[in-house]
Design a protein around this motif. Structure first.
Motif, mmCIF file in Angstrom:
data_model
loop_
_atom_site.group_PDB
_atom_site.id
_atom_site.type_symbol
_atom_site.label_atom_id
_atom_site.label_comp_id
_atom_site.label_asym_id
_atom_site.label_seq_id
_atom_site.Cartn_x
_atom_site.Cartn_y
_atom_site.Cartn_z
ATOM 1 N N TYR A 7 -7.921 -9.591 -8.375
ATOM 2 C CA TYR A 7 -8.120 -9.694 -6.834
ATOM 3 C C TYR A 7 -8.772 -9.570 -5.789
ATOM 4 O O TYR A 7 -9.509 -8.585 -6.440
ATOM 5 C CB TYR A 7 -6.967 -8.724 -6.211
ATOM 6 C CG TYR A 7 -5.147 -9.784 -6.427
ATOM 7 C CD1 TYR A 7 -4.435 -10.846 -6.390
ATOM 8 C CD2 TYR A 7 -4.434 -8.646 -7.452
ATOM 9 C CE1 TYR A 7 -3.354 -10.815 -6.692
ATOM 10 C CE2 TYR A 7 -3.009 -9.103 -7.743
ATOM 11 C CZ TYR A 7 -2.565 -10.113 -7.522
ATOM 12 O OH TYR A 7 -1.881 -10.113 -7.879
ATOM 13 N N TYR A 9 -10.678 -8.501 -1.936
ATOM 14 C CA TYR A 9 -10.615 -7.851 -1.660
ATOM 15 C C TYR A 9 -9.983 -8.065 -0.783
ATOM 16 O O TYR A 9 -8.976 -6.932 0.123
ATOM 17 C CB TYR A 9 -11.742 -6.568 -1.253
ATOM 18 C CG TYR A 9 -11.656 -5.483 0.874
ATOM 19 C CD1 TYR A 9 -11.122 -4.529 -0.533
ATOM 20 C CD2 TYR A 9 -12.023 -5.824 1.432
ATOM 21 C CE1 TYR A 9 -11.169 -3.261 0.853
ATOM 22 C CE2 TYR A 9 -11.766 -5.199 2.427
ATOM 23 C CZ TYR A 9 -10.910 -3.596 1.842
ATOM 24 O OH TYR A 9 -11.271 -2.626 2.944
ATOM 25 N N ASP A 10 -10.032 -8.960 0.612
ATOM 26 C CA ASP A 10 -9.170 -9.334 1.232
ATOM 27 C C ASP A 10 -8.050 -9.666 0.663
ATOM 28 O O ASP A 10 -7.211 -8.830 2.211
ATOM 29 C CB ASP A 10 -9.933 -11.154 2.189
ATOM 30 C CG ASP A 10 -10.994 -10.166 2.771
ATOM 31 O OD1 ASP A 10 -11.155 -9.457 3.302
ATOM 32 O OD2 ASP A 10 -12.105 -11.614 3.320
ATOM 33 N N THR A 11 -7.768 -10.061 0.609
ATOM 34 C CA THR A 11 -5.914 -10.718 -0.608
ATOM 35 C C THR A 11 -5.125 -8.783 -0.759
ATOM 36 O O THR A 11 -4.115 -8.575 -0.060
ATOM 37 C CB THR A 11 -5.643 -10.917 -2.244
ATOM 38 O OG1 THR A 11 -6.856 -12.624 -1.954
ATOM 39 C CG2 THR A 11 -4.401 -11.546 -2.157
ATOM 40 N N LEU A 12 -6.233 -8.140 -1.086
ATOM 41 C CA LEU A 12 -5.294 -6.921 -1.011
ATOM 42 C C LEU A 12 -5.091 -6.455 -0.027
ATOM 43 O O LEU A 12 -4.222 -5.505 0.151
ATOM 44 C CB LEU A 12 -5.439 -6.076 -2.522
ATOM 45 C CG LEU A 12 -6.518 -6.257 -3.576
ATOM 46 C CD1 LEU A 12 -7.151 -5.233 -4.731
ATOM 47 C CD2 LEU A 12 -5.065 -6.186 -4.643
ATOM 48 N N LYS A 14 -4.974 -7.960 2.972
ATOM 49 C CA LYS A 14 -3.298 -8.216 3.296
ATOM 50 C C LYS A 14 -2.130 -7.619 2.872
ATOM 51 O O LYS A 14 -1.912 -8.270 4.226
ATOM 52 C CB LYS A 14 -3.942 -9.508 3.534
ATOM 53 C CG LYS A 14 -4.690 -10.030 4.270
ATOM 54 C CD LYS A 14 -4.607 -12.412 4.048
ATOM 55 C CE LYS A 14 -6.273 -11.822 4.947
ATOM 56 N NZ LYS A 14 -6.768 -13.812 4.070
ATOM 57 N N ARG A 15 -2.146 -7.835 1.970
ATOM 58 C CA ARG A 15 -1.020 -7.379 0.800
ATOM 59 C C ARG A 15 -0.708 -5.690 1.155
ATOM 60 O O ARG A 15 0.357 -5.716 1.491
ATOM 61 C CB ARG A 15 -1.206 -7.594 -0.708
ATOM 62 C CG ARG A 15 -0.350 -7.100 -1.265
ATOM 63 C CD ARG A 15 -0.260 -7.457 -2.583
ATOM 64 N NE ARG A 15 1.095 -6.925 -3.855
ATOM 65 C CZ ARG A 15 1.105 -6.450 -4.590
ATOM 66 N NH1 ARG A 15 -0.319 -6.106 -5.125
ATOM 67 N NH2 ARG A 15 1.140 -5.311 -5.191
ATOM 68 N N ALA A 16 -1.591 -4.956 1.634
ATOM 69 C CA ALA A 16 -1.274 -3.594 2.249
ATOM 70 C C ALA A 16 -0.648 -3.606 3.530
ATOM 71 O O ALA A 16 0.119 -3.059 3.763
ATOM 72 C CB ALA A 16 -2.491 -2.787 1.501
ATOM 73 N N SER A 18 0.324 -5.929 5.048
ATOM 74 C CA SER A 18 2.519 -6.806 5.386
ATOM 75 C C SER A 18 2.770 -6.515 4.829
ATOM 76 O O SER A 18 4.260 -5.707 4.855
ATOM 77 C CB SER A 18 2.515 -8.060 4.749
ATOM 78 O OG SER A 18 1.980 -7.642 3.023
ATOM 79 N N GLN A 19 2.759 -4.731 4.018
ATOM 80 C CA GLN A 19 3.695 -3.672 3.320
ATOM 81 C C GLN A 19 3.966 -2.527 4.470
ATOM 82 O O GLN A 19 5.227 -1.800 4.114
ATOM 83 C CB GLN A 19 3.702 -3.203 2.010
ATOM 84 C CG GLN A 19 3.453 -4.663 1.352
ATOM 85 C CD GLN A 19 3.285 -3.724 0.125
ATOM 86 O OE1 GLN A 19 2.797 -2.992 -0.537
ATOM 87 N NE2 GLN A 19 3.349 -4.818 -1.330
#
Length: 140
Positions: A7, A9-12, A14-16, A18-19
């Motif tokens: 993955y 950095y940006d995807t990780l 955004k995922r963080a 969102s949680q």
């Protein structure tokens, strides 16, 4: 050969985000209740005065002394209430409370309410526990 998913950095990130719970993103954590005051005859009673002093984390007598000085009147604290001699409207009382908070509660540098009044010699200072800033103040 193993299949590995990489993955960026940006995807990780955004995922963080969102949680995380929504409360984390709210900027307001320091809300001072408005004064609940009524005029009884020739006196004004602030019914939730002790609650306000508790939220701003200041000594109730020091806070009351400031309000009475600013309004140019006498008064006393009885239980939860501050009883003032004279008739004062809610707008005036709340503006004096706001002035007190700006001068004796909020840090001038970072704007946080995590401050304490400390004494060094004969001088008093407002020390921020969040950023470490120190500002000289005049006691009432």
């Amino acid at each position: 050969m193993e299949n590995k998913i990489y993955y960026d950095y940006d995807t990780l990130l955004k995922r963080a985000f969102s949680q995380l719970p929504e409360e984390v993103f709210k900027d307001i954590r320091f809300e001072v209740p408005l004064a609940d005051s009524i005029v009884e005859g020739n006196r004004t009673v602030i019914k939730n005065f002790r609650d306000i002093a508790k939220v701003i984390n200041r000594d109730i007598q020091f806070f009351a002394k400031y309000i009475m000085r600013e309004l140019g009147t006498a008064g006393n604290v009885e239980g939860q209430r501050l009883i003032l001699q004279g008739k004062f409207n809610n707008y005036l009382i709340n503006s004096k409370i706001k002035d007190f908070i700006e001068e004796y509660v909020l840090c001038e540098e970072c704007g946080k309410p995590d401050t304490k009044i400390i004494k060094e010699g004969r001088l008093h200072f407002l020390k921020c526990m969040a950023c470490g800033a120190i500002k000289p103040i005049k006691l009432i």
